[in-house]
Scaffold this motif. Structure first.
Motif, PDB file in Angstrom:
ATOM      1  N   SER A 179      49.029  44.239  -2.728  1.00 50.60           N
ATOM      2  CA  SER A 179      50.290  44.738  -3.263  1.00 50.60           C
ATOM      3  C   SER A 179      50.933  43.705  -4.182  1.00 50.60           C
ATOM      4  O   SER A 179      50.589  42.515  -4.159  1.00 50.60           O
ATOM      5  CB  SER A 179      51.254  45.072  -2.120  1.00 50.60           C
ATOM      6  OG  SER A 179      51.702  43.880  -1.481  1.00 50.60           O
ATOM      7  N   CYS A 365      55.716  48.946  -3.002  1.00 47.78           N
ATOM      8  CA  CYS A 365      54.285  48.883  -3.319  1.00 47.78           C
ATOM      9  C   CYS A 365      53.450  48.554  -2.092  1.00 47.78           C
ATOM     10  O   CYS A 365      52.309  49.004  -1.966  1.00 47.78           O
ATOM     11  CB  CYS A 365      54.042  47.828  -4.406  1.00 47.78           C
ATOM     12  SG  CYS A 365      54.538  46.150  -3.927  1.00 47.78           S
ATOM     13  N   ASN A 368      51.830  51.423  -0.027  1.00 46.61           N
ATOM     14  CA  ASN A 368      50.703  52.166  -0.561  1.00 46.61           C
ATOM     15  C   ASN A 368      49.515  52.029   0.387  1.00 46.61           C
ATOM     16  O   ASN A 368      49.200  50.933   0.846  1.00 46.61           O
ATOM     17  CB  ASN A 368      50.334  51.620  -1.950  1.00 46.61           C
ATOM     18  CG  ASN A 368      49.294  52.483  -2.645  1.00 46.61           C
ATOM     19  OD1 ASN A 368      48.268  52.823  -2.071  1.00 46.61           O
ATOM     20  ND2 ASN A 368      49.551  52.827  -3.905  1.00 46.61           N
TER      21      ASN A 368
END
Length: 372
Positions: A179, A365, A368
């Motif tokens: 990330s 992020c 994810n």
């Protein structure tokens, strides 16, 4: 086929660890594994003793031992005087490995000297590369010219500030599977120690980034092992988040790993204080391996429940062991495998997380699926 014996394929299944028939045959050629008996059809037949020996070989390779080291270790019987000779051999081999690392480090430094240059140095950089191609035909005088070019390249550093991120883009391995926040964390750790190879040893557990952000948002306690770590923390940003820093060994005269280790062992009060850390805190260990070992034991026994452990103590036996134990705990963690570590790196890890939270509070992020 003999009862109780295994074919080479059955042997690889029994041993596991990604062993293949080709690797087994290679170990035979190297003399690590004795040649087996053969069936009437000329198939190799392996015993349970072969399984055990191969399991040891695979385990030692996974720990980083080279083939010649493994052979010496396996050929020495336990509890014999030969162990003394073995330790001497391993020490000699260790020095040889360190010499190779030194040579590789010199090569890496030369490459970093080129790849790490930013765009302002590209003209001189091109000249140096052109001169490097002529080294095979140049005389000693030519080498002096190359040295002059290097000095010219170095002179460019006085014309502008260093573009660290631009250099890192050329030097860091591919981190696209991590990330954005984790990439920033790793970049900061590399910049803190100046060693790109550190990337291979950084371990960030699943959920560690999310756990750190949740804890820091809530104004959690930051619990560090010694004052040196506390001094390296970004106190301004931590105060902004409402996070208070507590030092375990709050003796200002304790500044090194040696002092921290002895102090923690000699005074029961520090061990008792560790058992009292608040649930949901961020525990940062940058020096004493025993602090991390004791913390792992307390976590395992559910006496303490930190939201995140940043475990980066220094040491050559206890520290790697403490980090391995940390990675076996059911707790979000950030660590650096092996002997590498220190208070500056531990503090840098936390500072990076704090910076990312404040600068990018809405960044998700790390949630994810690809980065979990």
């Amino acid at each position: 086929m003999n009862a109780g014996c295994l074919t080479i394929k059955e042997l690889t299944v029994a041993v596991g660890g990604g062993l293949t028939p080709r690797m087994v045959r290679h170990y035979h050629q190297l003399g690590l594994l004795p040649q087996p008996a053969r069936s009437p059809s000329n198939y190799r037949l392996y015993t349970q003793q072969d399984v055990v020996r191969l399991q040891r070989i695979v385990a030692l390779k996974q720990q980083g031992f080279q083939i010649n080291h493994i052979r010496n270790i396996l050929d020495v019987e336990p509890e014999t005087e030969t162990n003394v000779n073995l330790m001497g051999q391993l020490q000699q081999q260790y020095r040889s490995v360190m010499q190779q690392i030194t040579q590789l480090r010199q090569t890496a430094s030369a490459l970093e000297g080129l790849l790490g240059r930013d765009r302002h140095c590209q003209i001189m950089q091109a000249q140096v590369l052109a001169q490097l191609k002529l080294l095979e035909v140049e005389t000693q005088a030519g080498l002096g010219g190359l040295e002059k070019l290097w000095r010219g390249l170095d002179a460019q550093v006085h014309t502008h500030s260093e573009a660290f991120q631009e250099s890192l883009q050329r030097l860091l391995p591919d981190l696209s599977e991590r990330s954005e926040i984790e990439q920033h964390l790793i970049s900061q750790l590399v910049l803190a120690c100046g060693d790109v190879s550190l990337v291979s040893f950084v371990r960030v557990s699943q959920g560690a980034i999310a756990a750190s952000r949740d804890a820091l948002k809530s104004g959690c306690e930051i619990f560090v092992d010694i004052p040196t770590v506390a001094a390296a923390l970004d106190q301004t940003r931590l105060t902004h988040l409402g996070c208070q820093v507590t030092t375990l060994i709050d003796n200002p005269h304790i500044t090194t790993a040696t002092e921290a280790e002895l102090e923690f062992w000699q005074h029961q009060k520090w061990q008792e204080k560790l058992q009292q850390v608040s649930n949901g805190c961020v525990l940062v260990v940058g020096y004493a391996p025993s602090v991390l070992l004791e913390a792992c034991a307390a976590i395992k026994e559910q006496k303490i429940q930190p939201a995140l452990v940043i475990g980066m103590p220094i040491g050559f036996s206890h520290a790697p062991a403490a980090k391995r134990q940390l990675m076996q705990q059911n707790v979000p963690l950030i660590t650096i495998e092996g002997t590498l570590g220190g208070g500056l790196l531990a503090a840098t890890a936390l500072n990076s997380l704090v910076e990312s939270l404040i600068e990018k509070p809405d960044c998700h992020c790390y949630l994810n699926a690809a980065f979990r």
